[in-house]
Design a protein around this motif. Structure first.
Motif, PDB file in Angstrom:
ATOM      1  N   LYS A  16       9.768   6.830  13.925  1.00  0.00           N
ATOM      2  CA  LYS A  16       9.587   7.822  12.857  1.00  0.00           C
ATOM      3  C   LYS A  16      10.016   9.253  13.252  1.00  0.00           C
ATOM      4  CE  LYS A  16       6.287   4.991  10.286  1.00  0.00           C
ATOM      5  NZ  LYS A  16       4.992   5.044   9.256  1.00  0.00           N
ATOM      6  N   GLN A  17      10.116   9.410  14.333  1.00  0.00           N
ATOM      7  CA  GLN A  17      10.450  10.775  14.892  1.00  0.00           C
ATOM      8  C   GLN A  17      12.017  11.021  14.923  1.00  0.00           C
ATOM      9  OE1 GLN A  17       8.093  10.817  18.682  1.00  0.00           O
ATOM     10  NE2 GLN A  17       7.124  12.801  17.870  1.00  0.00           N
ATOM     11  N   ASP A  18      12.249  12.479  14.838  1.00  0.00           N
ATOM     12  CA  ASP A  18      13.632  12.682  15.251  1.00  0.00           C
ATOM     13  C   ASP A  18      13.889  13.088  16.369  1.00  0.00           C
ATOM     14  OD1 ASP A  18      14.128  12.369  12.168  1.00  0.00           O
ATOM     15  OD2 ASP A  18      13.692  14.472  11.873  1.00  0.00           O
ATOM     16  N   TRP A  19      15.070  12.970  16.771  1.00  0.00           N
ATOM     17  CA  TRP A  19      15.801  13.261  18.355  1.00  0.00           C
ATOM     18  C   TRP A  19      15.585  14.711  18.419  1.00  0.00           C
ATOM     19  CZ3 TRP A  19      14.978  10.067  22.391  1.00  0.00           C
ATOM     20  CH2 TRP A  19      15.061   8.761  22.024  1.00  0.00           C
ATOM     21  N   GLN A  20      15.203  15.073  19.348  1.00  0.00           N
ATOM     22  CA  GLN A  20      15.399  16.728  19.508  1.00  0.00           C
ATOM     23  C   GLN A  20      16.523  17.108  20.767  1.00  0.00           C
ATOM     24  OE1 GLN A  20      11.708  18.618  20.020  1.00  0.00           O
ATOM     25  NE2 GLN A  20      10.633  17.475  18.212  1.00  0.00           N
ATOM     26  N   ALA A  21      16.908  18.320  20.716  1.00  0.00           N
ATOM     27  CA  ALA A  21      17.919  18.913  21.851  1.00  0.00           C
ATOM     28  C   ALA A  21      17.252  18.789  23.171  1.00  0.00           C
ATOM     29  CB  ALA A  21      18.657  19.975  21.225  1.00  0.00           C
ATOM     30  N   SER A  22      18.017  18.534  24.097  1.00  0.00           N
ATOM     31  CA  SER A  22      17.603  19.165  25.535  1.00  0.00           C
ATOM     32  C   SER A  22      18.530  19.892  25.817  1.00  0.00           C
ATOM     33  CB  SER A  22      17.509  17.850  26.058  1.00  0.00           C
ATOM     34  OG  SER A  22      18.593  17.410  26.606  1.00  0.00           O
ATOM     35  N   PRO A  23      18.092  20.510  27.010  1.00  0.00           N
ATOM     36  CA  PRO A  23      19.132  21.534  27.901  1.00  0.00           C
ATOM     37  C   PRO A  23      20.594  20.863  28.263  1.00  0.00           C
ATOM     38  CG  PRO A  23      16.905  21.437  28.955  1.00  0.00           C
ATOM     39  CD  PRO A  23      16.934  20.318  27.943  1.00  0.00           C
ATOM     40  N   SER A  24      20.693  19.295  28.038  1.00  0.00           N
ATOM     41  CA  SER A  24      21.844  18.744  28.179  1.00  0.00           C
ATOM     42  C   SER A  24      22.597  18.336  26.770  1.00  0.00           C
ATOM     43  CB  SER A  24      21.968  17.477  29.124  1.00  0.00           C
ATOM     44  OG  SER A  24      23.091  16.819  29.005  1.00  0.00           O
ATOM     45  N   PRO A  25      23.690  18.764  26.479  1.00  0.00           N
ATOM     46  CA  PRO A  25      24.030  18.298  24.931  1.00  0.00           C
ATOM     47  C   PRO A  25      24.363  16.978  24.745  1.00  0.00           C
ATOM     48  CG  PRO A  25      25.965  19.260  26.396  1.00  0.00           C
ATOM     49  CD  PRO A  25      24.737  19.530  27.336  1.00  0.00           C
ATOM     50  N   LEU A  26      24.338  16.139  25.799  1.00  0.00           N
ATOM     51  CA  LEU A  26      24.422  14.636  25.559  1.00  0.00           C
ATOM     52  C   LEU A  26      23.105  13.799  25.628  1.00  0.00           C
ATOM     53  CD1 LEU A  26      27.905  13.975  27.060  1.00  0.00           C
ATOM     54  CD2 LEU A  26      27.371  14.121  24.699  1.00  0.00           C
ATOM     55  N   VAL A  27      22.048  14.594  25.875  1.00  0.00           N
ATOM     56  CA  VAL A  27      20.779  14.157  26.182  1.00  0.00           C
ATOM     57  C   VAL A  27      19.894  14.488  24.948  1.00  0.00           C
ATOM     58  CG1 VAL A  27      18.770  13.734  27.519  1.00  0.00           C
ATOM     59  CG2 VAL A  27      21.193  13.841  28.579  1.00  0.00           C
ATOM     60  N   HIS A  28      18.954  13.627  24.347  1.00  0.00           N
ATOM     61  CA  HIS A  28      18.117  14.286  23.175  1.00  0.00           C
ATOM     62  C   HIS A  28      16.738  13.374  23.893  1.00  0.00           C
ATOM     63  CE1 HIS A  28      21.825  14.974  21.430  1.00  0.00           C
ATOM     64  NE2 HIS A  28      21.279  15.926  20.622  1.00  0.00           N
ATOM     65  N   VAL A  46      13.553   9.554  26.096  1.00  0.00           N
ATOM     66  CA  VAL A  46      14.645  10.343  26.231  1.00  0.00           C
ATOM     67  C   VAL A  46      16.015   9.512  26.122  1.00  0.00           C
ATOM     68  CG1 VAL A  46      16.128  11.631  27.900  1.00  0.00           C
ATOM     69  CG2 VAL A  46      13.378  11.565  28.152  1.00  0.00           C
ATOM     70  N   LYS A  47      16.806  10.072  25.303  1.00  0.00           N
ATOM     71  CA  LYS A  47      18.020   9.195  25.081  1.00  0.00           C
ATOM     72  C   LYS A  47      19.400   9.928  25.688  1.00  0.00           C
ATOM     73  CE  LYS A  47      19.062   7.093  21.021  1.00  0.00           C
ATOM     74  NZ  LYS A  47      19.460   5.756  21.373  1.00  0.00           N
ATOM     75  N   TYR A  48      20.076   9.152  26.655  1.00  0.00           N
ATOM     76  CA  TYR A  48      21.134   9.395  27.199  1.00  0.00           C
ATOM     77  C   TYR A  48      22.354   9.015  26.298  1.00  0.00           C
ATOM     78  CZ  TYR A  48      19.346  11.368  31.644  1.00  0.00           C
ATOM     79  OH  TYR A  48      18.594  11.854  32.393  1.00  0.00           O
ATOM     80  N   GLN A  49      23.342   9.994  25.783  1.00  0.00           N
ATOM     81  CA  GLN A  49      24.531   9.031  25.111  1.00  0.00           C
ATOM     82  C   GLN A  49      25.361   8.751  26.308  1.00  0.00           C
ATOM     83  OE1 GLN A  49      26.214  11.659  22.026  1.00  0.00           O
ATOM     84  NE2 GLN A  49      24.238  12.684  21.663  1.00  0.00           N
ATOM     85  N   ALA A  50      26.458   8.153  26.169  1.00  0.00           N
ATOM     86  CA  ALA A  50      27.520   7.683  27.088  1.00  0.00           C
ATOM     87  C   ALA A  50      28.159   8.855  27.987  1.00  0.00           C
ATOM     88  CB  ALA A  50      28.587   6.893  26.541  1.00  0.00           C
ATOM     89  N   GLN A  51      27.850   8.836  29.055  1.00  0.00           N
ATOM     90  CA  GLN A  51      28.586   9.803  30.107  1.00  0.00           C
ATOM     91  C   GLN A  51      27.635  11.038  30.199  1.00  0.00           C
ATOM     92  OE1 GLN A  51      31.340   9.135  31.976  1.00  0.00           O
ATOM     93  NE2 GLN A  51      31.222   7.243  30.783  1.00  0.00           N
ATOM     94  N   ALA A  52      26.446  10.879  29.833  1.00  0.00           N
ATOM     95  CA  ALA A  52      25.556  12.144  29.781  1.00  0.00           C
ATOM     96  C   ALA A  52      25.044  12.125  31.375  1.00  0.00           C
ATOM     97  CB  ALA A  52      24.514  11.785  28.905  1.00  0.00           C
TER      98      ALA A  52
END
Length: 217
Positions: A16-28, A46-52
Motif C-alpha cells: 500500500k506504500q508508494d515508492w520513493q526516490a533514492s540518490p539513484s534515478p533508477l532506484v526507488h 528497494v526496487k532497481y529498474q533495468a540498468q540501474a
C-alpha cells in the motif's frame, strides 16, 4: 527518524506504500524503519529498474539482502530471486541490475563480531522439518540472533509463544495471520522483546523470520 521505537509493535503493508526516490534515478525504495535519511539503522524495500546501478560504496555496519524479484548483481556475482546475502561490516561493492529487481534490505544492523559473508540461493536449499507441519530453512545465526525461512502448510496453527529479543517477519508468499490480524504478501511486522502471539495460516505461506535481535526494553 522513522519507526525507531523498538518497544512498539509495528505492522506495515508495504504493497500500500508508494515508492520513493533514492540518490539513484533508477532506484526507488519503501522505507520501513530508518534512523537517518541516508545513514544509520535502515530497513526498506528497494526496487532497481533495468540498468540501474549505484557507485561503489562501503557498508560500515553491514548489509543484509533478500532478493524478492528479478536478479540483483554486483562485481562478485548475480543473485536471483530467493537469494539471501550478508555483506559484513566495511565490505564494499558496486551493485546493479541488468533487467531490474526488488530487494528487502537491512543496513547497519550487524552485531559486533558478526563477520560472516553469506550467499544462499534458497531455491536450491532443502527444507528441514520444523514443529508440527512447519518446514524451516535456517539462513544465519549469531549471538542469539536467528534468521530463517519458514513454510506454513494450509491450515497450520502454532502454539502461543513469546519472543525473547523480539521478532521480525516479512511475508514472502501467502497470508500470515495471528490474533491481531491478517498480513498479506510483503507485509513487514516487528514485534518487541517478550511479545506474544498465536500465529496461524489459512493458505500455504512462506515468511522470512528474524528473532533475538531487538533491544531488551
Amino acid at each position: 527518524m522513522l519507526n525507531m521505537q523498538f518497544q512498539q509493535r509495528l505492522v506495515i503493508e508495504s504493497q500500500k506504500q508508494d515508492w520513493q526516490a533514492s540518490p539513484s534515478p533508477l532506484v526507488h525504495r519503501k522505507p520501513l524503519e530508518r534512523e537517518a535519511k541516508e545513514s544509520g539503522h535502515t530497513t526498506s524495500l528497494v526496487k532497481y529498474q533495468a540498468q540501474a546501478s549505484f557507485a561503489q560504496h562501503p557498508h560500515p555496519q553491514g548489509e543484509e539482502i533478500f532478493v524478492l524479484e528479478g536478479v540483483f548483481s554486483d562485481e562478485h556475482g548475480d543473485y536471483p530471486a530467493g537469494s539471501y546475502l550478508r555483506h559484513p561490516a566495511n565490505s564494499v561493492h558496486t551493485p546493479h541490475s541488468e533487467n531490474g529487481c526488488t530487494l528487502f534490505v537491512k543496513l547497519n544492523q550487524f552485531q559486533q563480531g558478526d563477520n560472516a559473508k553469506v550467499n544462499i540461493n534458497t531455491q536450491e536449499q532443502t527444507w528441514l522439518a520444523g514443529i508440527g507441519g512447519l518446514e524451516v530453512m535456517p539462513l544465519h545465526e549469531f549471538g542469539g540472533e536467528h534468521t530463517a525461512l519458514v513454510k506454513w502448510p494450509t491450515g497450520e496453527r502454532f502454539q502461543p509463544h513469546r519472543h525473547f529479543g523480539g521478532e521480525e517477519i516479512l511475508v514472502l508468499e501467502g497470508e500470515f495471520r495471528d490474533e491481531h490480524g491478517a498480513y498479506p504478501k510483503h507485509t513487514w511486522l516487528r514485534s518487541p522483546h517478550m511479545s506474544e502471539h498465536t500465529p496461524y495460516v489459512e493458505e500455504e505461506t512462506i515468511i522470512l523470520v528474524k528473532t533475538g535481535h531487538l533491544p531488551l526494553i
